[in-house]
Enzyme design. Sequence first.
Site, PDB file in Angstrom:
ATOM      1  N   SER A 204       0.779  -1.226   0.000  1.00  0.00           N
ATOM      2  CA  SER A 204       0.000   0.000   0.000  1.00  0.00           C
ATOM      3  C   SER A 204       0.815   1.283   0.000  1.00  0.00           C
ATOM      4  CB  SER A 204      -0.948   0.016   1.197  1.00  0.00           C
ATOM      5  OG  SER A 204      -0.222  -0.037   2.410  1.00  0.00           O
ATOM      6  N   HIS A 232      -5.639  -3.778  -1.706  1.00  0.00           N
ATOM      7  CA  HIS A 232      -5.366  -2.712  -2.674  1.00  0.00           C
ATOM      8  C   HIS A 232      -5.328  -3.236  -4.112  1.00  0.00           C
ATOM      9  CE1 HIS A 232      -4.606   0.739  -0.025  1.00  0.00           C
ATOM     10  NE2 HIS A 232      -4.184  -0.158   0.846  1.00  0.00           N
ATOM     11  N   LYS A 263     -12.458  -0.276   0.346  1.00  0.00           N
ATOM     12  CA  LYS A 263     -11.605   0.523  -0.550  1.00  0.00           C
ATOM     13  C   LYS A 263     -12.289   0.650  -1.914  1.00  0.00           C
ATOM     14  CE  LYS A 263      -7.234  -0.186   1.854  1.00  0.00           C
ATOM     15  NZ  LYS A 263      -7.774  -0.709   3.101  1.00  0.00           N
TER      16      LYS A 263
END
Length: 417
Positions: A204, A232, A263
């Site tokens: 990340s 991610h 996310k």
Amino acid sequence: KRQRLDMLHRRALRCFSSATYENTAKKVYAATLKEIEEAGTFKKERVITTPQSANIGVKTADSKVLNFCANNYLGLADNPKLIQAAKDAMDSHGLGLASVRFICGTQDIHKTLETAISDFHGTADTILYSSCFDANGGLFETILTPEDAIITDSLNHASIIDGIRLCKAKRLVFDHMNMDSLEEKLKEASGCRLRLISTDGVFSMDGDVAPLADIARLADKYDAMIHVDDAHATGFLGATGRGSAEHCGVAGRIDVTTSTLGKALGGASGGYTTGRQEIIDVLRQRSRTYLFSNSLAPPIVGAALEMYKMLTTDHSKLKTLQANTMHFRKQMAAAGFKIREGIHPICAIMLGDARLASEFADAMLKRGIYVIGFSFPVVPKGLARIRVQISAAHSTADLDRAIAAFVEVGKELKVIE
């Protein structure tokens, strides 16, 4: 009158503390905070006054600013369809369950979502958690014993590190994405009952994509399982957004994947573990962060179900994100900034100095661009940076405005010529 007296009483209580706290603990914490401030790494929370989006309102700004630091990769955080799906689920299934899953906290929509996630990843089964942090926290101690070994990348996410700390298996750390180092650790673990390699799919802070094909080859050679944290990557990496395993061509080889709904997949909350049937079954019986945490709230579940329908039928946002990422990376490199190479929408602008990173971010906000400086302990000392995150919600004009601001501030602070 009674309410007024209660309020005054509560305020008065805040003014008192124990002698122990005043004489010892308070001084320790105050000194710690002073050290953080003097190092230029004190983190200030900016208050947002609008829904999460490419353009947001910030309490300290006179007008909306362009947001380049959210995990809102597909721009779904304020998507009207997902918001409506959340409202519909609240109407049909309530605000929350007030229970853990195994008592009276499993609704039909929880099972439907677990099936949808399994179908999306092509896995046997899925178990929901309140966050990906909890998914990692409840994984390792549940499926590994002192007879086993966990082999982990040195730059893995804090949730993996904390999860491993709870585990009694032999711990071996290999150098970041270094396959020679990984092979050495696998040899060292050869006498263990089980071996589990754990890695972020995408790291990340840098946007590095783990070399999962090489990891899979070594796992096969040394009879090891593979765990990937794909927080991610899920939803936008790979040809159809199915994550780092799809991107690297090893989708069927990953034994257990943890990821998040917080996310790219709407940005609300919630996490999950998906993978081999027996692993999921054991987690459902013994994973403490699952057994002792409330069920995922129905509005989040409803929005997630709608989101997975969107992901499997429309790849336009994925293509927009890829184009935006390449445009930003190309122009920033041409301007002379030191950036981490790659294809991921996380683009790290390397500055080195913590105070410089903080000053750079403040100067960008004055120009209407919201970015954050990252420094120790979030990243190693001497590797401070501005982490830019591109979204499908950004227009080309948004990107160019941000690039122009970076160039202006970069020259002002003598980062570029």
